[in-house]
Design a protein around this motif. Structure first.
Motif, PDB file in Angstrom:
ATOM      1  N   SER A  26      -2.834 -35.397   1.015  1.00 12.15           N
ATOM      2  CA  SER A  26      -1.782 -34.385   1.117  1.00 12.15           C
ATOM      3  C   SER A  26      -0.629 -34.868   2.011  1.00 12.15           C
ATOM      4  O   SER A  26       0.536 -34.593   1.740  1.00 12.15           O
ATOM      5  N   LEU A  27      -0.951 -35.620   3.063  1.00 15.36           N
ATOM      6  CA  LEU A  27       0.103 -36.118   3.963  1.00 15.36           C
ATOM      7  C   LEU A  27       0.557 -37.529   3.608  1.00 15.36           C
ATOM      8  O   LEU A  27       1.494 -38.051   4.207  1.00 15.36           O
ATOM      9  N   ASP A  28      -0.113 -38.150   2.647  1.00 13.04           N
ATOM     10  CA  ASP A  28       0.143 -39.549   2.291  1.00 13.04           C
ATOM     11  C   ASP A  28       0.143 -40.422   3.545  1.00 13.04           C
ATOM     12  O   ASP A  28       1.039 -41.248   3.757  1.00 13.04           O
ATOM     13  N   ALA A  29      -0.881 -40.214   4.381  1.00 10.96           N
ATOM     14  CA  ALA A  29      -0.937 -40.927   5.660  1.00 10.96           C
ATOM     15  C   ALA A  29      -2.389 -41.204   6.032  1.00 10.96           C
ATOM     16  O   ALA A  29      -3.318 -40.645   5.437  1.00 10.96           O
ATOM     17  N   PHE A  30      -2.591 -42.093   6.993  1.00  7.66           N
ATOM     18  CA  PHE A  30      -3.932 -42.314   7.543  1.00  7.66           C
ATOM     19  C   PHE A  30      -3.805 -42.740   8.998  1.00  7.66           C
ATOM     20  O   PHE A  30      -2.703 -43.035   9.479  1.00  7.66           O
ATOM     21  N   LEU A  31      -4.952 -42.738   9.689  1.00  2.90           N
ATOM     22  CA  LEU A  31      -4.970 -42.996  11.123  1.00  2.90           C
ATOM     23  C   LEU A  31      -5.686 -44.318  11.408  1.00  2.90           C
ATOM     24  O   LEU A  31      -6.722 -44.600  10.806  1.00  2.90           O
ATOM     25  N   VAL A  32      -5.138 -45.110  12.309  1.00  4.11           N
ATOM     26  CA  VAL A  32      -5.874 -46.277  12.806  1.00  4.11           C
ATOM     27  C   VAL A  32      -6.035 -46.127  14.316  1.00  4.11           C
ATOM     28  O   VAL A  32      -5.196 -45.511  14.969  1.00  4.11           O
ATOM     29  N   GLU A  33      -7.123 -46.679  14.856  1.00  8.05           N
ATOM     30  CA  GLU A  33      -7.437 -46.458  16.273  1.00  8.05           C
ATOM     31  C   GLU A  33      -7.693 -47.769  17.022  1.00  8.05           C
ATOM     32  O   GLU A  33      -8.189 -48.736  16.446  1.00  8.05           O
ATOM     33  N   LEU A  52      -0.058 -42.270  19.031  1.00 10.74           N
ATOM     34  CA  LEU A  52      -0.715 -41.268  19.874  1.00 10.74           C
ATOM     35  C   LEU A  52      -1.361 -41.959  21.064  1.00 10.74           C
ATOM     36  O   LEU A  52      -2.086 -42.947  20.901  1.00 10.74           O
ATOM     37  N   LEU A  53      -1.075 -41.415  22.243  1.00 13.13           N
ATOM     38  CA  LEU A  53      -1.546 -42.054  23.468  1.00 13.13           C
ATOM     39  C   LEU A  53      -2.275 -41.012  24.316  1.00 13.13           C
ATOM     40  O   LEU A  53      -1.742 -39.944  24.596  1.00 13.13           O
ATOM     41  N   GLY A  88      -8.240 -44.378  23.159  1.00  7.66           N
ATOM     42  CA  GLY A  88      -7.069 -43.900  23.890  1.00  7.66           C
ATOM     43  C   GLY A  88      -5.739 -44.206  23.238  1.00  7.66           C
ATOM     44  O   GLY A  88      -4.682 -43.810  23.755  1.00  7.66           O
ATOM     45  N   ILE A  89      -5.747 -44.927  22.120  1.00  7.07           N
ATOM     46  CA  ILE A  89      -4.493 -45.180  21.407  1.00  7.07           C
ATOM     47  C   ILE A  89      -4.778 -45.160  19.907  1.00  7.07           C
ATOM     48  O   ILE A  89      -5.819 -45.650  19.456  1.00  7.07           O
ATOM     49  N   ALA A  90      -3.857 -44.547  19.174  1.00  2.00           N
ATOM     50  CA  ALA A  90      -4.014 -44.448  17.719  1.00  2.00           C
ATOM     51  C   ALA A  90      -2.633 -44.410  17.090  1.00  2.00           C
ATOM     52  O   ALA A  90      -1.627 -44.192  17.789  1.00  2.00           O
ATOM     53  N   ALA A  91      -2.570 -44.644  15.796  1.00  2.83           N
ATOM     54  CA  ALA A  91      -1.286 -44.581  15.101  1.00  2.83           C
ATOM     55  C   ALA A  91      -1.468 -43.919  13.750  1.00  2.83           C
ATOM     56  O   ALA A  91      -2.495 -44.087  13.100  1.00  2.83           O
ATOM     57  N   VAL A  92      -0.459 -43.143  13.368  1.00  2.00           N
ATOM     58  CA  VAL A  92      -0.424 -42.524  12.043  1.00  2.00           C
ATOM     59  C   VAL A  92       0.474 -43.381  11.150  1.00  2.00           C
ATOM     60  O   VAL A  92       1.634 -43.625  11.492  1.00  2.00           O
TER      61      VAL A  92
END
Lengths: 249, 249
Positions: A26-33, A52-53, A88-92
């Motif tokens: 739905s968001l055409d996105a994913f998360l990496v950590e 994200l921090l 403690g750190i991630a990115a969309v």
């Protein structure tokens, strides 16, 4: 840096939805950590939508001004993370992998286990293949477990998620690719006829193998020797043995 | 068949303890689950101490009179099982694997992940190796996850759990074995000097690789090519690629 402190913030809710396939689509996105994955993402062809921090985590590397950074308290960060001990750190990221460009490919036909999918991508990268084709019935390329198991190779490989694998492989065959079906009742792998300069190695579902219509399309149907009493190999191990050997030709 | 209906029955308590290493060591036993594994166990060299049957499950094959059979209600069976959806049949075996007899071996030096340990055992069986040496620092050979991942190969391979791997490998080297250390900074695997007719391939810990004192003992220090940006391979995949290729020599 913008701080978000509420679990009910709309951004937090949307990022949390990325743990499920539905939310990612739905968001055409994913998360990496983790710092390693995030750093590789920043220098990849993927678009980084947000960083994200966690509030106790210093930014471990410079980030382009174009990337918005959000500071989250520990419990809010944990609510977005897919891991038991978040780093403690991630990115969309946008779900826009590099398209396939090359002549040495591996194709996953219904591989279900996320660890297998990710490990095959990692091994394909190490073996020097150019890209990975996934049937729509595979584990989702962008699921947290697949992404983790690639160990960063998701940023380096070309990908194609095929809605019609049979048609796509037929087109590739017409364009001169060898289509190699890995199947337990195949001909001896090490005595194979030449696969030429362009090939796609097809790895099937863990329980049912390569699907019948894809087997029909194959130019080569090959099996690794089974010497002891073992009936089969783990899909990622079989893929690894075949990819490394094919790249020696 | 004896029926046991209480969760507090001493036999049930002892079988339940087999889910933990401590319990397995104290009873010198382990549990296997599912009809396929139990049937293979019955025809293996392992001693089957007891067969456990959930009350809704018919005995799927004949069992020797010497093996006591226990019928358990569903909730009691589930309390012993390690799986989320128990298959209704299990067996308690003595921890007495077949000793190693042969010239083509793989050695695990601190491999921690149970899935990796089990998968390497399964692959060694399929590749035609004769036995598996485990350092004491590896995941427990008899843990439910390792046993499951072997897919029955635990019944077919020879094993040695070594309390002093360094000494054992030195003795093997003196007896003419090639000691092949798989390490990222090794020499090119595919250009290796002959390993002769007897070898032991050493696979190291997932994070730290083969330990320094074992590397020193090696006759061959070898690395698979890393072509793309990948830094390493999954331990079970690397082991599989190397074992299959070594067995071609």
């Amino acid at each position: 840096m913008e701080n978000i402190t509420s679990l009910k913030n709309p951004k937090i809710i949307s990022w949390r939805s990325l743990r499920e396939r539905k939310g990612r689509e739905s968001l055409d996105a994913f998360l990496v950590e983790g710092p390693k994955m995030v750093q590789e993402a920043l220098s990849s062809s993927f678009t980084v939508r947000a960083l994200l921090l966690r509030e106790d985590t210093p930014l471990p590397f410079p980030v382009p001004d174009s990337v918005p950074i959000y500071g989250l308290p520990s419990h809010v960060f944990a609510s977005v993370s897919d891991t038991v001990t978040p780093q403690g750190i991630a990115a969309v990221l946008s779900r826009t992998p590099r398209p396939i460009d090359g002549k040495h490919l591996v194709c996953l036909d219904g591989v279900q286990d996320p660890g297998n999918v990710g490990t095959i991508i990692r091994t394909a990268d190490a073996a020097g293949l150019d890209g990975v084709i996934l049937s729509a019935s595979c584990a989702d390329l962008f699921s947290p477990k697949v992404v983790r198991a690639t160990m960063g190779s998701i940023f380096r490989m070309g990908f194609d998620v095929s809605a019609s694998l049979h048609d796509d492989l037929r087109t590739m065959r017409e364009n001169g690719f060898s289509i190699i079906s890995s199947q337990l009742d195949g001909d001896p792998f090490y005595a194979r006829p030449s696969v030429g300069s362009s090939f796609v190695l097809v790895i099937g579902n863990e329980a049912h193998g390569v699907s019948p219509e894809i087997r029909q399309e194959a130019t080569h149907r090959l099996a690794l020797p089974m010497r002891g009493g073992a009936e089969s190999l783990n899909a990622a191990v079989a893929a690894g043995i075949m990819m490394y050997d094919l790249m020696r030709d």
